[in-house]
Write a protein that holds these residues in place. Structure first.
Motif, PDB file in Angstrom:
ATOM      1  N   PHE A   1     -13.956  -5.405 -14.981  1.00 45.34           N
ATOM      2  CA  PHE A   1     -13.436  -4.926 -13.710  1.00 45.34           C
ATOM      3  C   PHE A   1     -13.100  -3.455 -13.832  1.00 45.34           C
ATOM      4  CE2 PHE A   1      -9.576  -6.178 -15.886  1.00 45.34           C
ATOM      5  CZ  PHE A   1      -8.649  -5.235 -15.510  1.00 45.34           C
ATOM      6  N   TYR A   2     -13.050  -2.784 -12.708  1.00 43.33           N
ATOM      7  CA  TYR A   2     -12.786  -1.352 -12.641  1.00 43.33           C
ATOM      8  C   TYR A   2     -11.554  -1.121 -11.788  1.00 43.33           C
ATOM      9  CZ  TYR A   2     -17.696  -0.952 -14.005  1.00 43.33           C
ATOM     10  OH  TYR A   2     -18.893  -1.049 -14.652  1.00 43.33           O
ATOM     11  N   PHE A   3     -10.860  -0.029 -12.040  1.00 43.52           N
ATOM     12  CA  PHE A   3      -9.820   0.416 -11.123  1.00 43.52           C
ATOM     13  C   PHE A   3      -9.910   1.924 -11.023  1.00 43.52           C
ATOM     14  CE2 PHE A   3      -7.553   1.039 -15.073  1.00 43.52           C
ATOM     15  CZ  PHE A   3      -6.699   2.096 -14.832  1.00 43.52           C
ATOM     16  N   ARG A   4      -9.386   2.452  -9.933  1.00 46.38           N
ATOM     17  CA  ARG A   4      -9.409   3.895  -9.750  1.00 46.38           C
ATOM     18  C   ARG A   4      -8.240   4.303  -8.868  1.00 46.38           C
ATOM     19  NH1 ARG A   4     -14.424   5.200  -5.676  1.00 46.38           N
ATOM     20  NH2 ARG A   4     -13.569   4.209  -3.827  1.00 46.38           N
ATOM     21  N   PHE A   5      -7.966   5.577  -8.878  1.00 50.88           N
ATOM     22  CA  PHE A   5      -6.945   6.174  -8.031  1.00 50.88           C
ATOM     23  C   PHE A   5      -7.652   7.048  -7.012  1.00 50.88           C
ATOM     24  CE2 PHE A   5      -4.946   5.495 -12.134  1.00 50.88           C
ATOM     25  CZ  PHE A   5      -3.778   4.831 -11.778  1.00 50.88           C
ATOM     26  N   GLU A   6      -7.230   6.966  -5.785  1.00 48.72           N
ATOM     27  CA  GLU A   6      -7.727   7.874  -4.757  1.00 48.72           C
ATOM     28  C   GLU A   6      -6.550   8.692  -4.252  1.00 48.72           C
ATOM     29  OE1 GLU A   6      -9.890   6.061  -1.598  1.00 48.72           O
ATOM     30  OE2 GLU A   6     -11.483   5.357  -2.914  1.00 48.72           O
TER      31      GLU A   6
ATOM     32  N   PRO B   1     -20.057  -0.106  -9.905  1.00 43.91           N
ATOM     33  CA  PRO B   1     -19.513  -0.052  -8.551  1.00 43.91           C
ATOM     34  C   PRO B   1     -19.942   1.202  -7.803  1.00 43.91           C
ATOM     35  CG  PRO B   1     -17.833   0.571 -10.114  1.00 43.91           C
ATOM     36  CD  PRO B   1     -19.026   0.137 -10.921  1.00 43.91           C
ATOM     37  N   ASN B   2     -19.942   1.112  -6.484  1.00 42.70           N
ATOM     38  CA  ASN B   2     -20.178   2.261  -5.634  1.00 42.70           C
ATOM     39  C   ASN B   2     -18.920   3.117  -5.686  1.00 42.70           C
ATOM     40  OD1 ASN B   2     -20.373   4.098  -3.554  1.00 42.70           O
ATOM     41  ND2 ASN B   2     -20.941   2.611  -2.000  1.00 42.70           N
ATOM     42  N   LEU B   3     -19.007   4.300  -6.235  1.00 41.26           N
ATOM     43  CA  LEU B   3     -17.838   5.155  -6.438  1.00 41.26           C
ATOM     44  C   LEU B   3     -17.530   6.066  -5.257  1.00 41.26           C
ATOM     45  CD1 LEU B   3     -18.425   6.133 -10.177  1.00 41.26           C
ATOM     46  CD2 LEU B   3     -17.021   4.284  -9.251  1.00 41.26           C
ATOM     47  N   SER B   4     -18.264   5.924  -4.166  1.00 42.37           N
ATOM     48  CA  SER B   4     -18.028   6.768  -2.999  1.00 42.37           C
ATOM     49  C   SER B   4     -16.660   6.486  -2.387  1.00 42.37           C
ATOM     50  CB  SER B   4     -19.103   6.509  -1.940  1.00 42.37           C
ATOM     51  OG  SER B   4     -20.373   6.799  -2.441  1.00 42.37           O
ATOM     52  N   PRO B   5     -16.038   7.485  -1.767  1.00 44.00           N
ATOM     53  CA  PRO B   5     -14.761   7.236  -1.081  1.00 44.00           C
ATOM     54  C   PRO B   5     -14.930   6.137  -0.039  1.00 44.00           C
ATOM     55  CG  PRO B   5     -15.205   9.579  -1.203  1.00 44.00           C
ATOM     56  CD  PRO B   5     -16.458   8.873  -1.667  1.00 44.00           C
ATOM     57  N   GLY B   6     -13.972   5.244   0.042  1.00 49.44           N
ATOM     58  CA  GLY B   6     -14.032   4.155   1.009  1.00 49.44           C
ATOM     59  C   GLY B   6     -14.985   3.039   0.621  1.00 49.44           C
ATOM     60  N   SER B   7     -15.470   3.026  -0.622  1.00 52.98           N
ATOM     61  CA  SER B   7     -16.395   1.995  -1.074  1.00 52.98           C
ATOM     62  C   SER B   7     -15.781   0.603  -0.939  1.00 52.98           C
ATOM     63  CB  SER B   7     -16.762   2.237  -2.541  1.00 52.98           C
ATOM     64  OG  SER B   7     -17.410   1.106  -3.085  1.00 52.98           O
ATOM     65  N   THR B   8     -16.572  -0.344  -0.488  1.00 56.25           N
ATOM     66  CA  THR B   8     -16.092  -1.720  -0.380  1.00 56.25           C
ATOM     67  C   THR B   8     -16.064  -2.413  -1.739  1.00 56.25           C
ATOM     68  OG1 THR B   8     -18.328  -2.477   0.154  1.00 56.25           O
ATOM     69  CG2 THR B   8     -16.874  -1.965   2.002  1.00 56.25           C
ATOM     70  N   ASP B   9     -16.506  -1.745  -2.795  1.00 54.90           N
ATOM     71  CA  ASP B   9     -16.422  -2.313  -4.147  1.00 54.90           C
ATOM     72  C   ASP B   9     -14.997  -2.253  -4.688  1.00 54.90           C
ATOM     73  OD1 ASP B   9     -19.096  -2.915  -4.167  1.00 54.90           O
ATOM     74  OD2 ASP B   9     -19.687  -1.169  -5.321  1.00 54.90           O
TER      75      ASP B   9
ATOM     76  N   THR C   1     -10.678  -2.495  -3.625  1.00 56.73           N
ATOM     77  CA  THR C   1      -9.705  -2.968  -2.650  1.00 56.73           C
ATOM     78  C   THR C   1      -8.419  -2.189  -2.838  1.00 56.73           C
ATOM     79  OG1 THR C   1     -10.654  -5.180  -2.714  1.00 56.73           O
ATOM     80  CG2 THR C   1      -8.420  -4.985  -1.839  1.00 56.73           C
ATOM     81  N   THR C   2      -7.883  -1.644  -1.767  1.00 56.41           N
ATOM     82  CA  THR C   2      -6.608  -0.929  -1.851  1.00 56.41           C
ATOM     83  C   THR C   2      -5.506  -1.944  -2.090  1.00 56.41           C
ATOM     84  OG1 THR C   2      -7.379   0.784  -0.358  1.00 56.41           O
ATOM     85  CG2 THR C   2      -4.991   0.567  -0.632  1.00 56.41           C
ATOM     86  N   ILE C   3      -4.746  -1.733  -3.167  1.00 63.79           N
ATOM     87  CA  ILE C   3      -3.663  -2.666  -3.467  1.00 63.79           C
ATOM     88  C   ILE C   3      -2.296  -2.045  -3.251  1.00 63.79           C
ATOM     89  CG2 ILE C   3      -4.998  -4.065  -5.057  1.00 63.79           C
ATOM     90  CD1 ILE C   3      -3.536  -2.540  -7.329  1.00 63.79           C
ATOM     91  N   ALA C   4      -2.240  -0.729  -3.158  1.00 64.33           N
ATOM     92  CA  ALA C   4      -0.951  -0.086  -2.923  1.00 64.33           C
ATOM     93  C   ALA C   4      -1.185   1.340  -2.464  1.00 64.33           C
ATOM     94  CB  ALA C   4      -0.109  -0.083  -4.184  1.00 64.33           C
ATOM     95  N   ASN C   5      -0.270   1.811  -1.676  1.00 59.85           N
ATOM     96  CA  ASN C   5      -0.250   3.211  -1.269  1.00 59.85           C
ATOM     97  C   ASN C   5       1.051   3.782  -1.802  1.00 59.85           C
ATOM     98  OD1 ASN C   5      -0.320   5.694  -0.116  1.00 59.85           O
ATOM     99  ND2 ASN C   5      -0.479   4.976   1.990  1.00 59.85           N
ATOM    100  N   ILE C   6       0.957   4.497  -2.908  1.00 59.83           N
ATOM    101  CA  ILE C   6       2.146   5.064  -3.539  1.00 59.83           C
ATOM    102  C   ILE C   6       2.208   6.527  -3.138  1.00 59.83           C
ATOM    103  CG2 ILE C   6       3.360   5.463  -5.711  1.00 59.83           C
ATOM    104  CD1 ILE C   6       1.664   3.210  -6.912  1.00 59.83           C
ATOM    105  N   GLY C   7       2.820   6.793  -2.012  1.00 61.83           N
ATOM    106  CA  GLY C   7       2.908   8.151  -1.509  1.00 61.83           C
ATOM    107  C   GLY C   7       4.150   8.843  -2.025  1.00 61.83           C
ATOM    108  N   GLN C   8       4.122  10.138  -2.009  1.00 61.15           N
ATOM    109  CA  GLN C   8       5.285  10.907  -2.449  1.00 61.15           C
ATOM    110  C   GLN C   8       6.222  11.073  -1.269  1.00 61.15           C
ATOM    111  OE1 GLN C   8       4.610  14.200  -4.930  1.00 61.15           O
ATOM    112  NE2 GLN C   8       6.566  15.145  -4.549  1.00 61.15           N
ATOM    113  N   THR C   9       7.389  10.495  -1.375  1.00 56.16           N
ATOM    114  CA  THR C   9       8.389  10.608  -0.313  1.00 56.16           C
ATOM    115  C   THR C   9       9.515  11.546  -0.709  1.00 56.16           C
ATOM    116  OG1 THR C   9       9.562   8.695  -1.182  1.00 56.16           O
ATOM    117  CG2 THR C   9       7.921   8.280   0.532  1.00 56.16           C
ATOM    118  N   THR C  10       9.422  12.098  -1.911  1.00 54.31           N
ATOM    119  CA  THR C  10      10.448  13.009  -2.413  1.00 54.31           C
ATOM    120  C   THR C  10       9.933  14.439  -2.314  1.00 54.31           C
ATOM    121  OG1 THR C  10       9.573  12.744  -4.643  1.00 54.31           O
ATOM    122  CG2 THR C  10      11.384  11.289  -3.994  1.00 54.31           C
ATOM    123  N   PRO C  11      10.793  15.428  -2.486  1.00 49.29           N
ATOM    124  CA  PRO C  11      10.327  16.817  -2.443  1.00 49.29           C
ATOM    125  C   PRO C  11       9.263  17.093  -3.516  1.00 49.29           C
ATOM    126  CG  PRO C  11      12.727  16.715  -2.389  1.00 49.29           C
ATOM    127  CD  PRO C  11      12.237  15.325  -2.686  1.00 49.29           C
TER     128      PRO C  11
END
Length: 75
Positions: free
Chosen positions: A47-52, A3-11, A13-23
């Motif tokens: 298949f591949y997965f990654r965290f951004e 896969p293209n490992l560049s940020p924003g690669s179309t290879d 798909t964002t499946i979730a945005n797990i942001g920190q909402t706590t202190p």
């Protein structure tokens, strides 16, 4: 293929945005469930997965994130 490992690669798909909402310096727990019926190209023989992240540096100190206990189950 590799896969293209560049940020924003179309290879990937964002499946979730797990942001920190706590202190800062607290545990953030996230869980993501999706099915192969709704995402037919997600599970293939290889298949591949990654965290951004959008970690930043403050006063010379870099933010950090640790990922524990990743479980992938296909049923």
């Amino acid at each position: 293929t590799t896969p293209n490992l560049s940020p924003g690669s179309t290879d990937f798909t964002t499946i979730a945005n797990i942001g920190q909402t706590t202190p800062s310096n607290t545990w953030t727990v996230g869980s993501v469930t999706f099915t192969s019926a709704a995402n037919p190209t997600a599970f293939r023989s290889h298949f591949y997965f990654r965290f951004e992240s959008s970690l930043q540096t403050h006063n010379g100190l870099a933010e950090s994130a640790w990922i524990d206990n990743v479980i992938i189950t296909i049923s």
